[in-house]
Design a protein around this motif. Structure first.
Motif, PDB file in Angstrom:
ATOM      1  N   ALA A  35       0.954  -1.000  -0.421  1.00  0.00           N
ATOM      2  CA  ALA A  35      -0.045   0.240   0.549  1.00  0.00           C
ATOM      3  C   ALA A  35       1.404   1.187  -0.269  1.00  0.00           C
ATOM      4  CB  ALA A  35      -0.940   0.103   1.549  1.00  0.00           C
ATOM      5  N   ALA A  36       1.536   1.307   0.719  1.00  0.00           N
ATOM      6  CA  ALA A  36       3.253   2.404   0.810  1.00  0.00           C
ATOM      7  C   ALA A  36       3.870   2.412  -0.354  1.00  0.00           C
ATOM      8  CB  ALA A  36       3.976   2.650   2.267  1.00  0.00           C
ATOM      9  N   LEU A  37       4.495   1.612  -0.997  1.00  0.00           N
ATOM     10  CA  LEU A  37       4.917   1.419  -2.016  1.00  0.00           C
ATOM     11  C   LEU A  37       4.464   2.178  -3.582  1.00  0.00           C
ATOM     12  CD1 LEU A  37       6.260  -2.524  -1.314  1.00  0.00           C
ATOM     13  CD2 LEU A  37       7.377   0.313  -0.763  1.00  0.00           C
ATOM     14  N   VAL A  38       2.721   1.533  -3.621  1.00  0.00           N
ATOM     15  CA  VAL A  38       2.078   2.210  -4.186  1.00  0.00           C
ATOM     16  C   VAL A  38       1.866   3.568  -3.910  1.00  0.00           C
ATOM     17  CG1 VAL A  38      -0.298   2.047  -4.932  1.00  0.00           C
ATOM     18  CG2 VAL A  38       0.543  -0.273  -4.593  1.00  0.00           C
ATOM     19  N   VAL A 113      13.798   2.981  -1.852  1.00  0.00           N
ATOM     20  CA  VAL A 113      13.587   2.267  -1.069  1.00  0.00           C
ATOM     21  C   VAL A 113      12.766   1.475  -2.165  1.00  0.00           C
ATOM     22  CG1 VAL A 113      12.122   1.504   1.149  1.00  0.00           C
ATOM     23  CG2 VAL A 113      14.002   3.583   0.938  1.00  0.00           C
ATOM     24  N   THR A 114      11.171   1.919  -2.690  1.00  0.00           N
ATOM     25  CA  THR A 114      10.596   1.460  -3.065  1.00  0.00           C
ATOM     26  C   THR A 114      11.220   0.352  -4.470  1.00  0.00           C
ATOM     27  OG1 THR A 114       9.189   3.174  -2.582  1.00  0.00           O
ATOM     28  CG2 THR A 114       8.562   1.235  -4.919  1.00  0.00           C
ATOM     29  N   THR A 115      11.901   0.637  -5.158  1.00  0.00           N
ATOM     30  CA  THR A 115      13.068   0.129  -6.011  1.00  0.00           C
ATOM     31  C   THR A 115      13.224  -0.736  -5.899  1.00  0.00           C
ATOM     32  OG1 THR A 115      12.820   2.441  -7.794  1.00  0.00           O
ATOM     33  CG2 THR A 115      13.820   0.029  -8.343  1.00  0.00           C
ATOM     34  N   ILE A 116      14.497  -0.999  -5.296  1.00  0.00           N
ATOM     35  CA  ILE A 116      15.067  -2.005  -4.489  1.00  0.00           C
ATOM     36  C   ILE A 116      14.303  -3.268  -3.916  1.00  0.00           C
ATOM     37  CG2 ILE A 116      17.031  -2.606  -2.747  1.00  0.00           C
ATOM     38  CD1 ILE A 116      17.753   0.171  -2.622  1.00  0.00           C
ATOM     39  N   GLY A 154       6.652  -0.476   5.101  1.00  0.00           N
ATOM     40  CA  GLY A 154       6.290  -1.954   4.956  1.00  0.00           C
ATOM     41  C   GLY A 154       7.707  -2.534   3.944  1.00  0.00           C
ATOM     42  N   PRO A 155       8.427  -2.190   3.310  1.00  0.00           N
ATOM     43  CA  PRO A 155       9.207  -3.028   2.677  1.00  0.00           C
ATOM     44  C   PRO A 155      10.551  -4.240   3.430  1.00  0.00           C
ATOM     45  CG  PRO A 155       9.673  -0.428   1.640  1.00  0.00           C
ATOM     46  CD  PRO A 155       8.923  -0.685   3.124  1.00  0.00           C
ATOM     47  N   ILE A 156      11.174  -3.557   4.311  1.00  0.00           N
ATOM     48  CA  ILE A 156      11.787  -4.653   4.971  1.00  0.00           C
ATOM     49  C   ILE A 156      11.193  -5.019   5.749  1.00  0.00           C
ATOM     50  CG2 ILE A 156      13.523  -4.844   6.733  1.00  0.00           C
ATOM     51  CD1 ILE A 156      14.633  -2.360   6.464  1.00  0.00           C
ATOM     52  N   MET A 157      10.351  -5.149   6.330  1.00  0.00           N
ATOM     53  CA  MET A 157       9.104  -6.390   6.645  1.00  0.00           C
ATOM     54  C   MET A 157       8.807  -7.675   5.579  1.00  0.00           C
ATOM     55  SD  MET A 157       7.675  -7.818   9.612  1.00  0.00           S
ATOM     56  CE  MET A 157       6.360  -8.452   9.999  1.00  0.00           C
ATOM     57  N   VAL A 158       7.524  -6.899   4.025  1.00  0.00           N
ATOM     58  CA  VAL A 158       7.808  -7.516   3.627  1.00  0.00           C
ATOM     59  C   VAL A 158       8.961  -8.754   3.071  1.00  0.00           C
ATOM     60  CG1 VAL A 158       6.782  -7.643   0.948  1.00  0.00           C
ATOM     61  CG2 VAL A 158       6.497  -6.086   2.551  1.00  0.00           C
ATOM     62  N   LEU A 159      10.187  -7.827   2.178  1.00  0.00           N
ATOM     63  CA  LEU A 159      11.048  -9.183   2.100  1.00  0.00           C
ATOM     64  C   LEU A 159      11.195  -9.911   3.510  1.00  0.00           C
ATOM     65  CD1 LEU A 159      13.552  -6.276   0.984  1.00  0.00           C
ATOM     66  CD2 LEU A 159      12.514  -8.393  -0.263  1.00  0.00           C
ATOM     67  N   PHE A 160      11.163  -9.793   4.530  1.00  0.00           N
ATOM     68  CA  PHE A 160      11.524 -10.561   5.641  1.00  0.00           C
ATOM     69  C   PHE A 160      10.483 -11.456   5.129  1.00  0.00           C
ATOM     70  CE2 PHE A 160      10.794 -11.808   9.894  1.00  0.00           C
ATOM     71  CZ  PHE A 160      12.020 -12.116  10.450  1.00  0.00           C
ATOM     72  N   ALA A 241       3.489   3.194 -10.320  1.00  0.00           N
ATOM     73  CA  ALA A 241       3.573   3.615  -9.626  1.00  0.00           C
ATOM     74  C   ALA A 241       5.325   4.750  -8.747  1.00  0.00           C
ATOM     75  CB  ALA A 241       3.402   3.436  -7.362  1.00  0.00           C
ATOM     76  N   ILE A 242       5.990   4.159  -8.805  1.00  0.00           N
ATOM     77  CA  ILE A 242       7.238   4.038  -9.677  1.00  0.00           C
ATOM     78  C   ILE A 242       8.127   5.331 -10.264  1.00  0.00           C
ATOM     79  CG2 ILE A 242      10.326   3.558  -9.456  1.00  0.00           C
ATOM     80  CD1 ILE A 242       9.135   0.971  -8.222  1.00  0.00           C
TER      81      ILE A 242
END
Length: 253
Positions: A35-38, A113-116, A154-160, A241-242
């Protein structure tokens, strides 16, 4: 209050902010993340980063009602609560980073952060070992710092979560609960740092209904048997979104 609502409705690009909020809600309910990534890359093309972060934090109230109740029953609750607590303690450090940087720098940080995160997810990175408590604490702390600085909790949590061995339903539930509650806790912390404005609260309140409805729609579309499909859809929306949020567009599109 009336003049604040009028000023918010008059914001250039508000229609794009509402549209991306709906897209973010569908992705969140459907995939359990993103959601935040978008939202952030597009929203920060029209409003300051701190306003976008605060407004989006307010919209988490919708998720608390629309998607968290079902996810709570499927989540690894003790570990998720631990990670929420650690991430919340780390958020002020990220907020301090946000206050010390200019808008353009932070917009590039959001996009970076979003792209990575998107690249890592698409490459299918996974780990095999069961995470230790120390690993969970480290991931949560890093998530809090990045979330406070960029609004991307979210990014790090999503990867995890997606990189581990949990089933789709549990990984999705863990992420939903973590992101919703951490997003809500960001709001009072921003207020303590003087970054929560009345305009941000008004905008967030305006976005609650469309975001809540969209997240329920996304949740209805979720099918644990269609893991590959829902991930691909989320990746495509995040990539768009990016591109839409690149600072080269100036103050708006």
């Amino acid at each position: 209050m009336g003049h604040l609502i009028a000023e918010t409705l008059a914001l250039p690009g508000l229609v794009w902010v509402v549209a991306i909020t709906v897209a973010a809600g569908v992705v969140y309910g459907f995939a359990g993340f993103g959601a935040a990534l978008v939202f952030m890359p597009v929203a920060t093309a029209f409003v300051p980063v701190e306003m976008a972060i605060a407004a989006f934090g307010v919209t988490a109230l919708a998720s608390l009602v629309s998607v968290v109740p079902r996810a709570w029953g499927q989540a690894d609750r003790p570990n998720v609560v631990l990670m929420i607590g650690v991430a919340t303690l780390a958020l002020p450090l990220g907020i301090a980073v946000l206050k010390a940087n200019d808008v353009t720098t932070m917009r590039w940080a959001v996009l970076g952060v979003t792209t990575i995160t998107l690249i890592a997810l698409m490459m299918g990175w996974r780990y095999r070992a069961a995470p230790t408590r120390a690993a969970r604490v480290g991931v949560a702390a890093a998530t809090g710092v990045v979330g406070g600085a960029t609004g991307l909790v979210g990014p790090i949590m999503v990867l995890f979560q997606l990189g581990g061995q949990d089933g789709v339903a549990r990984a999705r539930a863990n992420t939903l609960v973590f992101l919703t509650l951490t997003g809500l806790l960001t709001v009072p912390l921003m207020a303590m740092h003087g970054l929560l404005t009345a305009e941000a609260v008004v905008m967030g309140c305006m976005l609650i209904v469309p975001y809540g409805i969209a997240s329920r729609i996304g949740q209805a579309l979720f099918d644990p048997e269609q893991q590959a499909l829902y991930r691909r859809v989320a990746y495509v929306i995040i990539a768009v979104a990016i591109l839409m949020g690149l600072p080269v567009y100036g103050d708006g599109m």
